[in-house]
Design an enzyme around this catalytic site. Structure first.
Site, PDB file in Angstrom:
ATOM      1  N   GLU A 124      19.771  49.573  60.188  1.00  0.00           N
ATOM      2  CA  GLU A 124      19.715  50.217  58.927  1.00  0.00           C
ATOM      3  C   GLU A 124      21.076  49.929  58.043  1.00  0.00           C
ATOM      4  OE1 GLU A 124      16.991  51.094  57.787  1.00  0.00           O
ATOM      5  OE2 GLU A 124      15.981  51.323  59.629  1.00  0.00           O
ATOM      6  N   ASP A 215      14.680  42.533  56.636  1.00  0.00           N
ATOM      7  CA  ASP A 215      13.567  42.907  57.567  1.00  0.00           C
ATOM      8  C   ASP A 215      12.673  41.541  57.523  1.00  0.00           C
ATOM      9  OD1 ASP A 215      14.563  45.243  57.637  1.00  0.00           O
ATOM     10  OD2 ASP A 215      13.287  46.191  56.410  1.00  0.00           O
TER      11      ASP A 215
END
Length: 483
Positions: A124, A215
């Site tokens: 993250e 991602d």
């Protein structure tokens, strides 16, 4: 001729406890077609990170995928990054677990792909300055974080076309800034728009670097992206455009660029994550003060507006905002401390082999219980998904069972502890035996807030309270406008 270096990176992950069909869908809609497309364009160098959870799934379900990765690594097209094996938020777990998780994934990559990874994917992109030292001790050369981290340190967008070096106690680490502009271009805009942007920032000197690391699920898992990226040939067209413009746009892995160019300077970054996470991490009372959302701020250059908008966002605020997340986190720390203490104690009652085996099992269940996704809440559900919370507790309870078997030499026991479990300044009472654990809060009138039934690895009080979220206000506003 003007030139620009383009670093193209992807990060792929599925959480511990996610449904098998989600893994399968992600594999066939994203992970596999992406790599098959890259196989056909060998001159396009790129970097990838897969969480250890995915590596285990690939090995069990599609070992042929690992063989495809081996081919790309061997021919120098693909660089693999390491990370915490079970994708923990590294700043919030003990250093011993940080190093253990990183070593586990690094060993997997080294054994399976015959390369020692130099870069680390920061889960993250959650950065805290103290990470520099343990990452350096883990032999990590570089990480990637968002350009927002650098903007928060006072840097200007025009200075973010290189990497920087940071240090802690003299331990050094190289840091690459991920371009938010590229994150919003790829793969959502037409390929030529990204090509034009890259050409526009090229220089005669040719040393600049544009960085995209995001991602991998954007390439086939996110709604509508499989059709857009593969059936409508976005990815193929993008790679072809990169090949056509190779004299201006040079693709490279992070290590290739690192070896060829010096750092652009020294930097000390504040605590930060990507901009969207900074919004989600705002305490509710702070978050509802803001009238604008990140989606409403579409101009890529308005960094001062972003800084004003997401001031106060900090990942650890999730533990203040959600007692349920805090209890999981403190349970994790409690179990980690138990295991660490065993490793330093005397070897009584069990053979060395049996003892070490149980501690090893306990560590791996603990590390699974450190998988980050259930500890916070954002657009993908996270803490709100009961099966992810259950997976965390299942593994933490299993780890504690193994630790207690060593501590009590496989005998029945009862244990009572008076400790500030949740770190709120008031002690809790923890009562455990070989069947159950009961955690009481005298400060809340003796409330029972955790009840673990060990034979089923189940916390019977693993619930979630209702509360206002910042996006509720936006949904309500949208409904009012529709009327």
């Amino acid at each position: 001729m003007k030139k620009i270096n383009f670093l193209f990176g992807i990060h792929c992950h599925q959480p511990v406890g996610n449904f098998p069909e989600v893994f399968r869908e992600a594999y066939f809609n994203s992970y596999l077609p992406f790599i098959e497309m890259m196989e056909g364009h060998p001159t396009i160098h790129f970097t990838a990170h897969y969480s250890g959870i995915l590596y285990e799934w690939f090995a069990e379900n599609h070992p042929e995928f690992l063989e495809k990765l081996k081919v790309l690594v061997k021919r120098g097209q693909l660089e693999l990054m390491t990370g915490g094996f079970y994708e923990p938020i590294l700043p919030i777990i003990p250093d011993e677990d940080k190093l253990g998780q990183i070593e586990m994934e690094t060993d997997f990559i080294r054994k399976n792909f015959l390369k020692t990874p130099r870069g680390l994917w920061l889960a993250e992109r959650i950065w805290e300055p103290h990470l520099t030292k343990p990452l350096s001790l883990a032999k990590i050369d570089y990480i990637t974080v968002d350009d927002y981290h650098f903007i928060s340190a006072g840097m200007d967008e025009k200075d973010l076309f290189g990497y920087y070096v940071t240090e802690e106690e003299g331990y050094k680490l190289n840091v690459f800034p991920i371009s938010k502009h590229l994150r919003y271009l790829v793969p959502f805009k037409m390929p030529h728009e990204t090509i034009e942007y890259l050409k526009g920032i090229a220089t005669d000197e040719g040393g600049r670097v544009a960085i995209l690391a995001d991602d991998g699920e954007k390439f086939g898992v996110w709604p509508g992206t499989h059709k857009w990226v593969y059936e409508d040939r976005w990815l193929e067209n993008f790679l072809v455009e990169l090949e056509k413009n190779h004299e201006t746009i040079r693709t490279a892995t992070f290590s290739e660029y690192l070896d060829e160019y010096p750092p652009a300077g020294r930097i000390y970054l504040p605590t930060a994550s990507y901009a969207e996470m900074m919004e989600w991490a705002l305490p509710t009372k702070a978050g509802i003060k803001y009238e604008k959302t990140i989606e409403e701020i579409k101009s890529y250059g308005k960094y001062e507006e972003y800084k004003q908008f997401i001031r106060g966002g900090f990942f650890r605020n999730f533990f203040a905002k959600y007692p349920e997340a805090n209890n999981m986190h403190k349970k994790m720390l409690y179990v980690s401390e138990k295991i660490s203490t065993l490793g330093k104690g005397k070897k009584l009652g069990l053979s060395t082999e049996a003892r070490d085996s149980r501690i090893d099992i306990a560590k791996h269940r603990l590390w699974k219980g450190q998988c980050n996704c259930a500890y916070w809440h954002g657009v993908f559900g996270g803490l709100y998904l009961n099966y992810l919370r259950h997976a965390v507790y299942e593994n933490l309870i299993a780890a504690e069972i193994e630790a207690d078997k060593v501590a009590y030499r496989n005998q029945k026991f009862i244990e009572v502890r008076n400790v500030d479990f949740d770190r709120d300044g008031a002690d809790e009472i923890l009562v455990s035996n070989d069947l159950i654990s009961c955690y009481f809060s005298p400060a809340l009138g003796g409330c029972l807030f955790e009840l673990d039934y060990k034979p089923k690895l189940y916390n019977l009080l693993n619930g979630l309270a209702r509360r206002e979220e910042t996006y509720h206000r936006r949904i309500q506003a949208a409904g009012t406008e529709a009327k």
